[in-house]
Design a protein around this motif. Sequence first.
Motif, PDB file in Angstrom:
ATOM      1  N   LEU A  65       0.895  -1.118  -0.090  1.00 44.47           N
ATOM      2  CA  LEU A  65       0.064  -0.026  -0.103  1.00 44.47           C
ATOM      3  C   LEU A  65       0.868   1.341  -0.062  1.00 44.47           C
ATOM      4  O   LEU A  65       0.617   2.175  -0.514  1.00 44.47           O
ATOM      5  N   LEU A  66       1.965   1.239   0.782  1.00 43.54           N
ATOM      6  CA  LEU A  66       2.810   2.256   0.709  1.00 43.54           C
ATOM      7  C   LEU A  66       3.525   2.535  -0.455  1.00 43.54           C
ATOM      8  O   LEU A  66       3.303   3.744  -1.308  1.00 43.54           O
ATOM      9  N   SER A  67       3.857   1.587  -1.385  1.00 45.82           N
ATOM     10  CA  SER A  67       4.400   1.655  -2.714  1.00 45.82           C
ATOM     11  C   SER A  67       3.229   2.178  -3.842  1.00 45.82           C
ATOM     12  O   SER A  67       3.503   2.997  -4.679  1.00 45.82           O
ATOM     13  N   ALA A  68       2.120   1.569  -3.292  1.00 49.14           N
ATOM     14  CA  ALA A  68       0.858   1.990  -4.326  1.00 49.14           C
ATOM     15  C   ALA A  68       0.477   3.429  -4.024  1.00 49.14           C
ATOM     16  O   ALA A  68      -0.440   4.149  -4.791  1.00 49.14           O
ATOM     17  N   LEU A  69       0.593   3.967  -3.062  1.00 48.50           N
ATOM     18  CA  LEU A  69       0.183   5.522  -2.669  1.00 48.50           C
ATOM     19  C   LEU A  69       0.373   6.629  -3.617  1.00 48.50           C
ATOM     20  O   LEU A  69      -0.615   7.158  -4.223  1.00 48.50           O
ATOM     21  N   LEU A  90      13.235  11.145  -0.146  1.00 50.73           N
ATOM     22  CA  LEU A  90      14.186  10.147   0.148  1.00 50.73           C
ATOM     23  C   LEU A  90      14.942   9.757   1.418  1.00 50.73           C
ATOM     24  O   LEU A  90      15.072   8.426   1.766  1.00 50.73           O
ATOM     25  N   PRO A  91      15.299  11.031   2.087  1.00 50.84           N
ATOM     26  CA  PRO A  91      16.226  10.496   3.171  1.00 50.84           C
ATOM     27  C   PRO A  91      15.472   9.974   4.336  1.00 50.84           C
ATOM     28  O   PRO A  91      15.811   9.471   5.267  1.00 50.84           O
ATOM     29  N   LEU A  92      13.898  10.290   4.263  1.00 46.76           N
ATOM     30  CA  LEU A  92      13.201   9.458   5.242  1.00 46.76           C
ATOM     31  C   LEU A  92      13.164   7.974   5.126  1.00 46.76           C
ATOM     32  O   LEU A  92      12.938   7.229   6.076  1.00 46.76           O
ATOM     33  N   LEU A  93      13.640   7.493   4.012  1.00 47.68           N
ATOM     34  CA  LEU A  93      13.482   6.031   3.850  1.00 47.68           C
ATOM     35  C   LEU A  93      14.117   5.296   4.852  1.00 47.68           C
ATOM     36  O   LEU A  93      14.020   4.255   5.696  1.00 47.68           O
ATOM     37  N   PRO A  94      15.637   5.556   5.162  1.00 49.19           N
ATOM     38  CA  PRO A  94      16.311   5.045   6.009  1.00 49.19           C
ATOM     39  C   PRO A  94      16.052   4.944   7.271  1.00 49.19           C
ATOM     40  O   PRO A  94      16.030   4.232   8.328  1.00 49.19           O
ATOM     41  N   VAL A  95      15.347   6.200   7.754  1.00 46.29           N
ATOM     42  CA  VAL A  95      15.218   6.486   9.205  1.00 46.29           C
ATOM     43  C   VAL A  95      13.828   5.707   9.273  1.00 46.29           C
ATOM     44  O   VAL A  95      13.521   4.889  10.443  1.00 46.29           O
ATOM     45  N   ILE A  96      12.800   5.360   8.445  1.00 45.82           N
ATOM     46  CA  ILE A  96      11.525   4.461   8.395  1.00 45.82           C
ATOM     47  C   ILE A  96      12.153   3.147   8.760  1.00 45.82           C
ATOM     48  O   ILE A  96      11.492   2.535   9.753  1.00 45.82           O
ATOM     49  N   ALA A 150       6.579   5.756  12.988  1.00 44.92           N
ATOM     50  CA  ALA A 150       7.270   5.393  11.799  1.00 44.92           C
ATOM     51  C   ALA A 150       6.255   4.992  10.325  1.00 44.92           C
ATOM     52  O   ALA A 150       6.821   5.295   9.327  1.00 44.92           O
ATOM     53  N   TRP A 151       5.223   4.541  10.716  1.00 46.57           N
ATOM     54  CA  TRP A 151       4.080   4.679   9.585  1.00 46.57           C
ATOM     55  C   TRP A 151       3.763   5.755   9.037  1.00 46.57           C
ATOM     56  O   TRP A 151       3.473   6.084   8.074  1.00 46.57           O
ATOM     57  N   THR A 152       3.407   6.654  10.118  1.00 50.81           N
ATOM     58  CA  THR A 152       3.111   7.925   9.641  1.00 50.81           C
ATOM     59  C   THR A 152       4.171   8.681   8.829  1.00 50.81           C
ATOM     60  O   THR A 152       3.993   9.368   8.127  1.00 50.81           O
ATOM     61  N   LEU A 153       5.426   8.655   9.155  1.00 53.29           N
ATOM     62  CA  LEU A 153       6.607   9.062   8.250  1.00 53.29           C
ATOM     63  C   LEU A 153       6.495   8.424   7.018  1.00 53.29           C
ATOM     64  O   LEU A 153       6.813   9.077   5.963  1.00 53.29           O
ATOM     65  N   ALA A 154       6.318   7.017   7.145  1.00 55.83           N
ATOM     66  CA  ALA A 154       6.339   6.438   5.790  1.00 55.83           C
ATOM     67  C   ALA A 154       5.180   7.107   4.729  1.00 55.83           C
ATOM     68  O   ALA A 154       5.293   7.242   3.685  1.00 55.83           O
ATOM     69  N   VAL A 155       3.875   7.036   5.173  1.00 57.85           N
ATOM     70  CA  VAL A 155       3.066   7.708   4.429  1.00 57.85           C
ATOM     71  C   VAL A 155       3.311   8.885   3.951  1.00 57.85           C
ATOM     72  O   VAL A 155       3.169   9.171   2.856  1.00 57.85           O
ATOM     73  N   PHE A 156       3.723   9.912   4.877  1.00 57.12           N
ATOM     74  CA  PHE A 156       4.169  11.226   4.705  1.00 57.12           C
ATOM     75  C   PHE A 156       5.065  11.212   3.288  1.00 57.12           C
ATOM     76  O   PHE A 156       5.121  11.977   2.387  1.00 57.12           O
ATOM     77  N   ILE A 203       4.775  12.672  -0.547  1.00 56.26           N
ATOM     78  CA  ILE A 203       5.470  13.668  -0.975  1.00 56.26           C
ATOM     79  C   ILE A 203       5.991  13.125  -2.391  1.00 56.26           C
ATOM     80  O   ILE A 203       6.037  13.746  -3.370  1.00 56.26           O
ATOM     81  N   TYR A 204       6.409  11.844  -2.262  1.00 61.95           N
ATOM     82  CA  TYR A 204       7.193  11.471  -3.532  1.00 61.95           C
ATOM     83  C   TYR A 204       6.153  11.221  -4.682  1.00 61.95           C
ATOM     84  O   TYR A 204       6.359  11.502  -5.664  1.00 61.95           O
ATOM     85  N   GLY A 205       5.111  10.693  -4.137  1.00 65.10           N
ATOM     86  CA  GLY A 205       3.957  10.499  -5.090  1.00 65.10           C
ATOM     87  C   GLY A 205       3.394  11.558  -5.861  1.00 65.10           C
ATOM     88  O   GLY A 205       3.385  11.824  -7.118  1.00 65.10           O
ATOM     89  N   VAL A 206       2.999  12.644  -5.061  1.00 59.67           N
ATOM     90  CA  VAL A 206       2.682  14.010  -5.814  1.00 59.67           C
ATOM     91  C   VAL A 206       3.686  14.628  -6.578  1.00 59.67           C
ATOM     92  O   VAL A 206       3.537  15.067  -7.722  1.00 59.67           O
TER      93      VAL A 206
END
Length: 435
Positions: A38-42, A82-88, A101-107, A111-114
């Motif tokens: 679902l994250l990938s699909a967002l 992108l720098p949020l990915l290793p943190v997540i 962690a999941w909130t940061l992932a969705v955020f 942003i990446y998707g938009v």
Amino acid sequence: MKIGTFHIGSSFVDLLTSGVLNRVLISDLNLWAAPVALLSALRYLLAPLSIWAGYRSDTRPIFGMHRLPYIWAGRLPMLLSLPLLPVITVMLAADPNSILAWTLAVFSFMIYGVGTLISGSTYMALVRDTAPPERRGQALSIVQIFLIVSFPIAGVVYGLMMPVYDPGTFWVITLTGMGIAAFCFFFSLLGEERPGQSIVADTPTEHVPFPQLLREMWADRRTRLFFVFMALGAASAFAQDAVLEPFGGQVFDLPAGDTTLFNAYWGAGVVLSLLTTVFITRHRQAHEQTGTTIIGLVLTALPLALLGFVSLTKAEILLIPTLFLFGVGFGIYTIGAVSLLMAMTSDSRAGAYLGLWTIAQLLFRGIGIFLGGVIRDVAYIITQSYTIAYASVFFLEAIGLFACIILILKVDVPSFARSVGNVRTPAANLAAAVD
């Protein structure tokens, strides 16, 4: 070819979010596939933004430019997310249920998707605008080849840099991907549009209100059928996107470095078939590529069905050849579909039409990715077998691609091309570049 280097950067950042991260979260951290998918699909589920961005770039230039401001308005947020990915990954490794962690992932993925959607259709429109009418199919094909060739290269680079998951190394490859992407974006776009330059002067855009434009486009039965064809094809071809690398880890116990190379195996097949297909079809016009598309669909569906058999039997010896064959079919399908897409685009509404086709591809690619994760999880819950779970995804993908053949036969692409004056647009090809 210069503007095509844009997609080298696209592949390096996309593989981080769609390949490496999924493998780490599902296989190495043992998270469920559905929320990760679902994250990938967002980003794909936000796809309606692409037609709005295309329409705005057609009708509302910024600083005297139609395309570049919209492209950069999308690409810069993509890079910064992108720098949020290793943190997540570190946070989820410590606590898989961490709300933060999941909130940061969705955020991050939002942003990446938009950014992807604002810049994607406008970049395609820029490629189309800056190419002569008789070379537009060829130009789009060259750009697409850059994207597809770059994915296996990025897979090899990341696989060599991180053979086994390590948080510190993940930071390194994330920053490396960002650096490569930033350079490629800047180099490819430099000088492609200047303030005051009217890149659509030869075919003035019709200033139709956005809702009215959508109604007019959708009223055409050929447009609706082609949209459904593109949508089902995208969902079916990419349902394995979030689970292919975890499949290698959980069915065959392969390390992260080996599964990252999956992109290189099927990518090699894509490159071979792309070059062969454009040579064979070099004299065909874009609206004459229905047959090529059908052949590609068949040759993509059959290896997916075989991949399901590989999963059920754990026939590891067939894994790499099957991935290669999948790439061969996908390359043929890509050339055919890109050519038909160009034929199904009006000159005066290029941004809007390309936005509509981007919705069909991205929105349903996202739905397919999410459903792939859901199917894998549901099948595993029912059977408690990873082999059956992943085979279920591959078999359903094959069925969907076979259904696409029926749809494309119902779309009258030549009549649409004649109605908008696209019958002289050559089929997407590379051979013409050296004629």
